[in-house]
Design a protein around this motif. Structure first.
Motif, PDB file in Angstrom:
ATOM      1  N   GLU A 210      15.564 100.561  -3.647  1.00  0.00           N
ATOM      2  CA  GLU A 210      15.898 100.357  -5.016  1.00  0.00           C
ATOM      3  C   GLU A 210      16.932  99.388  -5.443  1.00  0.00           C
ATOM      4  OE1 GLU A 210      15.514 102.913  -8.675  1.00  0.00           O
ATOM      5  OE2 GLU A 210      17.314 103.474  -8.049  1.00  0.00           O
TER       6      GLU A 210
ATOM      7  N   TYR B 191      13.129  92.959 -10.563  1.00  0.00           N
ATOM      8  CA  TYR B 191      11.918  93.288 -10.831  1.00  0.00           C
ATOM      9  C   TYR B 191      10.842  92.415 -11.367  1.00  0.00           C
ATOM     10  CZ  TYR B 191      13.341  98.317 -10.060  1.00  0.00           C
ATOM     11  OH  TYR B 191      13.581  99.732  -9.679  1.00  0.00           O
TER      12      TYR B 191
ATOM     13  N   GLU C 216      11.586 106.709  -6.767  1.00  0.00           N
ATOM     14  CA  GLU C 216      12.411 105.893  -6.002  1.00  0.00           C
ATOM     15  C   GLU C 216      12.021 104.770  -5.209  1.00  0.00           C
ATOM     16  OE1 GLU C 216      15.907 106.851  -6.478  1.00  0.00           O
ATOM     17  OE2 GLU C 216      16.285 104.861  -5.831  1.00  0.00           O
ATOM     18  N   PRO C 217      11.911 103.536  -5.835  1.00  0.00           N
ATOM     19  CA  PRO C 217      12.676 103.020  -7.033  1.00  0.00           C
ATOM     20  C   PRO C 217      11.941 103.520  -8.139  1.00  0.00           C
ATOM     21  CG  PRO C 217      12.328 101.181  -5.503  1.00  0.00           C
ATOM     22  CD  PRO C 217      11.464 102.445  -5.024  1.00  0.00           C
ATOM     23  N   SER C 218      12.690 103.646  -9.524  1.00  0.00           N
ATOM     24  CA  SER C 218      12.087 104.108 -10.506  1.00  0.00           C
ATOM     25  C   SER C 218      12.006 102.948 -11.510  1.00  0.00           C
ATOM     26  CB  SER C 218      12.885 105.074 -11.145  1.00  0.00           C
ATOM     27  OG  SER C 218      12.719 106.435 -10.358  1.00  0.00           O
ATOM     28  N   VAL C 219      11.210 102.792 -12.580  1.00  0.00           N
ATOM     29  CA  VAL C 219      11.015 101.750 -13.411  1.00  0.00           C
ATOM     30  C   VAL C 219      10.663 102.408 -14.764  1.00  0.00           C
ATOM     31  CG1 VAL C 219       9.834 100.481 -11.642  1.00  0.00           C
ATOM     32  CG2 VAL C 219       8.455 101.571 -13.373  1.00  0.00           C
TER      33      VAL C 219
END
Lengths: 808, 344
Positions: A470, A478, B256-259
């Motif tokens: 992340e 992103y 994870e990852p988060s959006v």
């Protein structure tokens, strides 16, 4: 977290970023900026003035006439503030200035005396009242340090600041400090972080000689450090510090308290300052409280403690509730001269318990609950000492009296470029990954495509590969990820048979003229068990009730959809929407336990409520109020569409009209009921004649096959006979129908009632029922004789079973 | 005799023309073609004629009879048409009066939205799964990487029934249940719509009961770019081709990852207006890559399998798409509200 950009600039170069552009970048990288607040705008014609004289207004008790030097001139200003005095440095809004709220300063005469400007309070400059120091809240602002007369006040008072309001997700407690935010912004802007000055000079006295520390609960408190600062002068903190505290939403108090708060915001490390002379001993003992131990917190509330709470004691009595709030006894006040400064690491769980039990959430407790950075605990102490020396004239004793069992180690997380790209769908290079790690100021060992990242302790949230994934993804952006579609196997998406049937049932209901409603599953205890269908009633022991409902209104899980649907009918009727046909498909919660220990059965049901007119076409004088047969027709339409042969029988159900209620069965199994709501119950909803139906969808899911079978279209004609019978009025037509069906033989393919009569041509207590019978043989044409034989058999059967005779 | 026939024909045709109703016309027919009529009479007298004359006169008589018959028929039709027209005129009604209403019901707005979402994802190969609303603490929290005492449990205060049972606070437990059902060796591609419950006081923007649609795809080599692609496809189909999406980092314990996903504002197309609070974007849903602990707990090896999950709120979507200003409208079921959304 409120972040003053002027303050943030002390740690990271923001270059040419505007508050808006920076906010946008921070949001896109991972911390949502929920708002930007401007302290005020840059004010023109607002300067530092020196009050050269101050005399009572000749005609007004509460006004003073002042002569104020603003550098290039001396202005006569009439001032109403009670605290104005000769010799003060104040804020002067000159004629032509425009204050927040579009308040224009003009030349004026106040009770006959000319006034050329205004001496301002902080509130008048746009600062929220709640953050203004208490001693200045009711009057003009007075500078407590030397300032230059005539200079623009914007710089002195930080009026051109912008405050970012960060909405922090629970994982990002690292950004609960200015330094944490600085690291984040530095990563975004690819800048360095400038660390604050933690240096100070010391006296010869050893802190360890003055105070000892003993921790009796090391799990709760792995680090406790006590520093000693002597000869402090209590006074206001420097203006810039007070400005930053106000910007962060903290009201300035005095220099010592302000410094601990300032460092808390700067480092994310809560500190506590005790008045050493009033601490009560020279030993600090940290222990769990004993049951019913009491102590007075600095808000002067008496707190009763228990063994779940951690306290800082003087060996005898508690002086602070660890990580939450200090004690009143040893609070720093205007007489304090020796400060005992605590820098400690308290475990989140014990702090959370105290917060919960005492309803005391504070800036400190929030940070301990979420976990502070082990490597910043002691440094925060040093930083505070640096500031105490500088702004409270403190003489700092050497060293720290401490107990240290804290884990300072950094976690290693291994990432590879290949795995990062596999998971993100990207083509990031080794070099780009190294750049991203550098931006984050994470150290690492690189072996070609493999990076062993030494995660700094400020980032407690990063422990596994996916956490680093992340980090890489968000700094990479992103926005730069591709849009791809999954490359895995092909899947045929479709509804399950149950879901398809549910949709079909809804379509039939809507085609039949009913609209869908959705009501709450949680209702009152009374309503939860009202109007239960017989098949549900049999299974229920006790309704499922919430352990701690917010209100009785939504306290218990429903066992029928009808009580809330009736409430909807009532709601609509009260708003002149009387004609109503609603259905709901929903779940009831059936438990067969007295004390709930396992999940209740969740059963789907279809229910409907009909109220008012079913049909109105006024100019044709066509009106049809809803009645039993309207409700029954809807149910019959549904079950016939589903190819089910359903029989109805009179039933008695609590809350229903005893003479107008039927239960219905499929293959002997009760699957629902219809009827008129009992007038007494209807009245409690302010309804007159409401009709309802309720049907077990679970049964349908199990027994209905929506796949139609092909049946040959008949090639031979059918034959029809009518039969009118006179029969006792109490015999239900359904019983007669069943008798006929049984007697008529294999060729009967349709049978229905077409007339019901009771009246003058019949004896009292009798009624006439007329049936139409149709016969068919799909393989040939039937003969009259065959039909006649069946007809005779039917007559004989109804006579022997029901005493029915052919109507003359 | 021939002259007589011709004269009779002329005479009859004149009378036909003169006849002004069906009755008069019938009198003409009887008068000329009836059994006692002159033409019949002529034909009866044929026996007296010579063999040469007979066929000639016979043919002429037939021609005359045919001509009269046809004229009668034509005239009769004129009368009948007139009569019918007269009749129809009398039957006229006020076509502007209202028709007899046919009552059609319709789905609840939330159902319409959920159905549309279901159908879009079914089209992308997702199946639709359901799960219990009274959920165990394990499935609602622990299987989703929210152990007891996890600070994120603060985010969703819950309605507990017992210490171990509660009203589910999200549809996410269905993720864990479905993965459990597929036993860690089969891809999962599902969405799950359903009711969820939180300890909130009902007001214009909060409801103790609301709806969620959750999605999950677990397979070998599922990438974050797939999440972006699938959500983009959904957003364009659901909200319109011209809408853009953007993902922002966020945090959920089970991804994870988060959006968080925003779509460009319909009103200003990303320029910034009051609807989108000047940002140009409107938050629509949350999601992310399934947390390896969640995969592990459900029996999927995170070294082999990866996946994405997302969740959205139909109430919020309805409020954004149709401008519904109070979440309580969905549950008070005012008929005037319900009927507004029965169009499509």
């Amino acid at each position: 977290m409120l972040v003053s950009l002027n303050w943030l600039k002390q740690y990271v170069d923001l270059g040419s970023e505007t508050p808006e552009s920076l906010a946008d970048k921070i949001t896109k990288t991972g911390i949502e900026v929920e708002g930007i607040d401007y302290v005020s705008e840059r004010l023109d014609h607002v300067v530092v003035g020196y009050v050269e004289s101050c005399e009572k207004h000749p005609d007004a008790d509460k006004l003073n006439v002042t002569k104020v030097n603003v550098g290039d001139e001396v202005l006569q200003i009439v001032c109403g503030a009670p605290n104005v005095e000769t010799g003060q440095h104040v804020v002067v809004a000159k004629v032509g200035a425009v204050l927040p709220g579009n308040f224009k300063i003009k030349q004026a005469k106040l009770r006959g005396v000319e006034s050329n400007g205004m001496i301002c309070s902080l509130q008048e400059l746009g600062i929220q009242e709640q953050y203004v120091p208490k001693d200045l809240a009711d009057g003009i602002f007075v500078f407590s340090e030397s300032v230059q007369i005539g200079r623009d006040v914007t710089d002195y008072l930080n009026l051109d600041d912008a405050i970012l309001e960060l909405g922090l997700t629970p994982n990002r407690s690292d950004a609960l400090s200015m330094l944490g935010v600085a690291y984040e912004v530095a990563a975004i802007l690819n800048e360095e972080v400038i660390l604050p000055d933690e240096s100070y000079t010391t006296t010869d006295e050893q802190a360890t000689d003055l105070v000892s520390v003993k921790v009796e609960a090391t799990d709760d408190n792995p680090y406790y450090g006590a520093f000693v600062a002597k000869n402090v002068t209590i006074k206001p903190a420097p203006l810039w510090m007070r400005n930053y505290l106000m910007a962060a939403g903290i009201r300035p108090i005095n220099n010592v308290v302000d410094i601990t708060n300032y460092v808390l915001l700067e480092y994310g490390q809560p500190l506590h300052a005790f008045d050493f002379d009033r601490f009560g001993s020279n030993q600090i003992v940290i222990r769990r409280a004993v049951a019913n131990e009491t102590f007075v917190t600095l808000d002067e509330e008496t707190r009763t403690l228990n063994t779940e709470h951690l306290v800082i004691t003087n060996g005898q009595t508690p002086q602070a509730l660890a990580g939450v709030m200090g004690g009143f006894e040893s609070e720093v006040n205007n007489e304090t001269s020796t400060v005992l400064l605590e820098a400690a690491y308290f475990d989140g769980k014990v702090v959370r318990q105290a917060v919960k039990d005492h309803g005391l959430r504070s800036e400190s407790s929030t940070r301990f609950e979420k976990g502070v950075d082990p490597n910043r605990v002691k440094r925060a102490g040093h930083r505070a000492l640096h500031l105490l020396e500088k702004y409270a004239d403190a003489k700092i004793c050497v060293g720290v009296s401490e107990i240290d069992a804290l884990d300072y180690s950094e976690k290693d997380v291994v990432i590879t470029t290949e795995r990062i790209n596999d998971r993100l769908g990207t083509t990031i290079t080794d070099y780009e990954i190294a750049v991203i790690l550098d931006k984050l100021q994470f150290t690492y060992d690189q072996d070609q495509s493999t990076f062993t990242v030494h995660v700094p302790t400020r980032r407690q949230d990063i422990t596994i590969f996916e956490d680093m994934l992340e980090e890489v993804a968000r700094i990479y952006g992103y926005d730069y990820l591709d849009y791809t579609l999954p490359e895995g196997g092909q899947f045929a998406g479709k509804l399950s048979e149950r879901q398809a049937l549910k949709r079909f049932v809804k379509q039939v209901m809507e085609g039949a003229g009913l609209s869908e409603a959705i009501t709450y599953s949680l209702t009152t205890t009374e309503r939860a068990t009202m109007l239960m269908a017989p098949d549900i009633k049999k299974q229920v022991i006790s309704p499922v009730r919430l352990a701690m409902p917010m209100s009785e209104e939504h306290s218990t899980l429903r066992l029928s959809l009808l009580p809330e649907l009736l409430a909807v009918a009532s709601y609509n009727q009260a708003r002149k929407e009387k004609d109503l046909a609603l259905y709901e498909v929903g779940t009831v919660f059936v438990s067969d336990e007295k004390e709930i220990t396992k999940q209740p059965k969740e059963l789907n049901r279809l229910a409907g409520v009909l109220n008012g007119q079913w049909l109105t076409h006024p100019f044709q004088q066509e009106h049809k109020a809803v009645d039993f047969y309207v409700a029954k027709g809807i149910v019959e339409t549904l079950v016939s569409r589903l190819g089910m042969d359903v029989t109805f029988a009179k039933a008695e159900i609590d809350g229903m009209h005893p003479g107008r209620t039927a239960e219905f069965y499929h293959e002997g199994q009760s699957i629902g009921f219809i009827g008129q709501v009992h007038p007494t119950l209807a009245k409690s909803y302010d309804l007159k004649a409401a009709y309802v139906f309720d049907l077990d969808l679970e049964y349908l899911y199990e027994h209905v096959d929506l796949e139609p079978n092909f049946n040959q279209i008949p090639r031979f004609p059918s034959m029809s006979r009518d039969i009118a019978l006179v029969i006792d009025e109490m015999v239900p037509s359904g019983d007669v129908l069943a008798t006929i069906k049984q007697a008529a033989g294999e060729h009967l393919f349709s049978l229905h009632v077409f007339d019901v009569y009771q009246g003058e041509h019949l004896p009292a207590g009798k009624k006439s029922l007329a049936f139409n019978l149709r016969y068919l043989d799909p393989t040939r044409t039937l003969t009259d004789d065959e039909v006649e034989t069946s007809y005779e058999a039917v007559l004989a059967a109804v006579k022997s079973t029901h005493g029915a005779v052919l109507r003359a | 005799m021939q002259e007589k026939l011709q004269a009779l024909k002329e005479e009859a045709l004149v009378k036909i023309t003169e006849a002004d109703d069906l009755k008069a016309l019938e009198a003409v027919r009887v008068g000329y073609l009836g059994k006692k009529g002159p033409i019949t009479e002529v034909l009866r007298g044929m026996g007296k004629l010579s063999a040469e004359e007979r066929p000639v006169v016979g043919e002429l008589a037939n021609t005359v009879r045919a001509a009269i018959t046809e004229a009668l028929e034509v005239k009769k039709q004129v009368f009948e048409t007139e009569a019918l027209n007269e009749q129809l005129k009398k039957e006229a009604i006020d076509v502007t009066l209202p028709g007899r209403p046919v009552t059609l019901g319709g789905p609840h707005l939330l159902t319409s939205i959920v159905t549309e979402i279901e159908d879009l994802f079914i089209g992308m190969g997702f199946e639709v799964k359901e799960g219990p609303e009274v959920e165990t603490d394990y499935y609602n929290f622990e299987a989703l990487n929210l152990p007891k005492n996890h600070p994120a449990r603060d985010m969703q205060d819950s309605f507990y029934v017992t210490e171990e049972l509660l009203m589910r606070t999200h549809t996410s437990p269905v993720q864990a249940r479905t993965m459990g059902e597929y036993k860690g060796n089969k891809p999962v591609k599902m969405i799950c719509p359903g009711k969820v419950y939180r300890r909130d006081t009902d007001d214009a923007t909060h409801s103790h009961q609301f709806t969620q649609v959750e999605g999950l795809y677990v397979d070998k080599n599922v990438r974050m770019s797939d999440l972006k692609g699938v959500l983009n496809q959904f957003a364009k189909q659901f909200f319109g081709e011209e809408r853009e999406i953007r993902l922002r980092p966020s945090f959920f314990p089970f991804t994870e990852p988060s959006v968080e996903m925003d779509i460009s504002c319909k009103v200003c197309h990303g320029k910034g207006c009051s609807v989108c609070k000047q940002t140009g974007w409107i938050e629509i849903l949350g999601g992310g890559m399934v947390h390896p602990d969640v995969l592990k707990m459900a029996g999927y090896d995170p070294e082999i399998y990866s996946g994405f999950a997302f969740g959205m709120g139909p109430e919020r979507i309805a409020m954004l798409k149709y401008g519904v200003d109070d979440i309580r409208h969905f549950y008070t079921n005012d008929q005037r509200f319900l009927a507004q959304y029965h169009k499509a």
